[in-house]
Design a protein around this motif. Structure first.
Motif, PDB file in Angstrom:
ATOM      1  N   LEU A 236       0.875  -1.168   0.000  1.00 11.98           N
ATOM      2  CA  LEU A 236       0.000   0.000   0.000  1.00 11.98           C
ATOM      3  C   LEU A 236       0.908   1.212   0.000  1.00 11.98           C
ATOM      4  O   LEU A 236       1.784   1.334   0.860  1.00 11.98           O
ATOM      5  N   LEU A 237       0.750   2.095  -0.983  1.00 16.65           N
ATOM      6  CA  LEU A 237       1.428   3.384  -0.991  1.00 16.65           C
ATOM      7  C   LEU A 237       0.334   4.429  -0.966  1.00 16.65           C
ATOM      8  O   LEU A 237      -0.579   4.400  -1.790  1.00 16.65           O
TER       9      LEU A 237
ATOM     10  N   ARG B 230       1.677 -11.117  -8.138  1.00 16.17           N
ATOM     11  CA  ARG B 230       1.048 -11.880  -9.216  1.00 16.17           C
ATOM     12  C   ARG B 230       0.438 -13.173  -8.684  1.00 16.17           C
ATOM     13  O   ARG B 230       0.867 -13.712  -7.673  1.00 16.17           O
ATOM     14  N   ASP B 231      -0.588 -13.623  -9.358  1.00 19.91           N
ATOM     15  CA  ASP B 231      -1.249 -14.895  -9.054  1.00 19.91           C
ATOM     16  C   ASP B 231      -1.919 -14.939  -7.684  1.00 19.91           C
ATOM     17  O   ASP B 231      -2.206 -15.997  -7.167  1.00 19.91           O
TER      18      ASP B 231
ATOM     19  N   THR C 192      -3.625  -4.944  -8.436  1.00 19.58           N
ATOM     20  CA  THR C 192      -3.230  -3.927  -9.393  1.00 19.58           C
ATOM     21  C   THR C 192      -1.824  -4.228  -9.920  1.00 19.58           C
ATOM     22  O   THR C 192      -1.236  -3.414 -10.607  1.00 19.58           O
ATOM     23  N   TYR C 193      -1.283  -5.394  -9.582  1.00 19.38           N
ATOM     24  CA  TYR C 193       0.040  -5.816 -10.041  1.00 19.38           C
ATOM     25  C   TYR C 193       0.046  -5.963 -11.547  1.00 19.38           C
ATOM     26  O   TYR C 193      -0.861  -6.554 -12.129  1.00 19.38           O
TER      27      TYR C 193
ATOM     28  N   ASP D 182      -0.876  -0.714 -11.283  1.00 20.95           N
ATOM     29  CA  ASP D 182      -1.826   0.320 -11.694  1.00 20.95           C
ATOM     30  C   ASP D 182      -2.032   1.248 -10.516  1.00 20.95           C
ATOM     31  O   ASP D 182      -2.149   0.791  -9.382  1.00 20.95           O
ATOM     32  N   SER D 183      -2.117   2.527 -10.778  1.00 19.12           N
ATOM     33  CA  SER D 183      -2.387   3.483  -9.715  1.00 19.12           C
ATOM     34  C   SER D 183      -3.874   3.490  -9.416  1.00 19.12           C
ATOM     35  O   SER D 183      -4.704   3.415 -10.311  1.00 19.12           O
ATOM     36  N   THR D 184      -4.211   3.612  -8.138  1.00 15.51           N
ATOM     37  CA  THR D 184      -5.614   3.738  -7.752  1.00 15.51           C
ATOM     38  C   THR D 184      -5.935   5.169  -7.363  1.00 15.51           C
ATOM     39  O   THR D 184      -6.993   5.446  -6.832  1.00 15.51           O
TER      40      THR D 184
END
Length: 184
Positions: free
Chosen positions: A107-108, A122-123, A129-130, A157-159
């Protein structure tokens, strides 16, 4: 007699000064962070910490870091989850050189509260959002309790919905995390 005692004190002070200036005062290069977000260095302050807990995994926090994109800083929280074998054996296994991307979550968040990135490796079954890249364990110093992660073009991906930020976040470099052992 006073001159003799004074001379001895001067010599002792000089010896003490040389002893105090040893290499131990130099920063340990293995605990230096070089983390970058989209090519911009993240200035990580000393309030980075982690917890090694065989019941829960390895948790990390960077409570204050500056990114040039936003001057108010960014909060970073991450976790390396336990493997299925760790859960069965009630342990936490993290090895030097290991790719932990599959069990890494992050979390950023900007300090002003806008969500920036939340992601799982991944997976993972969770909403992710990876996009690509890896997180590897660069080193583990069990004496000094410092775990260093290496980010190899780890892309999410940015949220963030403020239209001021980029759509993808790419993390590169290393993050040294001093940690305490909760349960070995």
């Amino acid at each position: 007699m006073m001159k003799y005692l004074y001379s001895i004190l001067i010599v002792l002070f000089a010896v003490y000064t040389f002893i105090g200036c040893s290499d131990d005062d130099e920063p340990d290069s293995s605990s230096t962070s070089t983390l970058k977000m989209n090519g911009v260095p993240i200035k990580v302050y000393s309030n980075t910490d982690g917890e090694w807990d065989s019941r829960d995994g390895f948790n990390l926090w960077v409570n204050g870091a500056d990114v040039i994109i936003h001057n108010d800083g960014v909060y970073i929280q991450g976790k390396i989850s336990r493997t299925d074998d760790d859960i069965r054996n009630n342990t936490l296994t993290i090895n030097i050189g290991e790719d932990v991307t599959d069990r890494f979550s992050i979390l950023l968040e900007y300090n002003h509260g806008d969500g920036y990135v939340t992601g799982w490796g991944r997976d993972n079954n969770a909403v992710s959002t990876y996009l690509s890249g890896n997180v590897k364990v660069k080193s583990i110093d069990k004496t000094k309790h410092i775990l260093t992660l290496e980010f190899e073009n780890l892309t999410y991906d940015s949220t963030d919905d403020d239209d001021m930020s980029v759509d993808e976040i790419v993390l590169t470099g290393t993050l040294a995390i001093p940690y305490k052992v909760i349960v070995e």
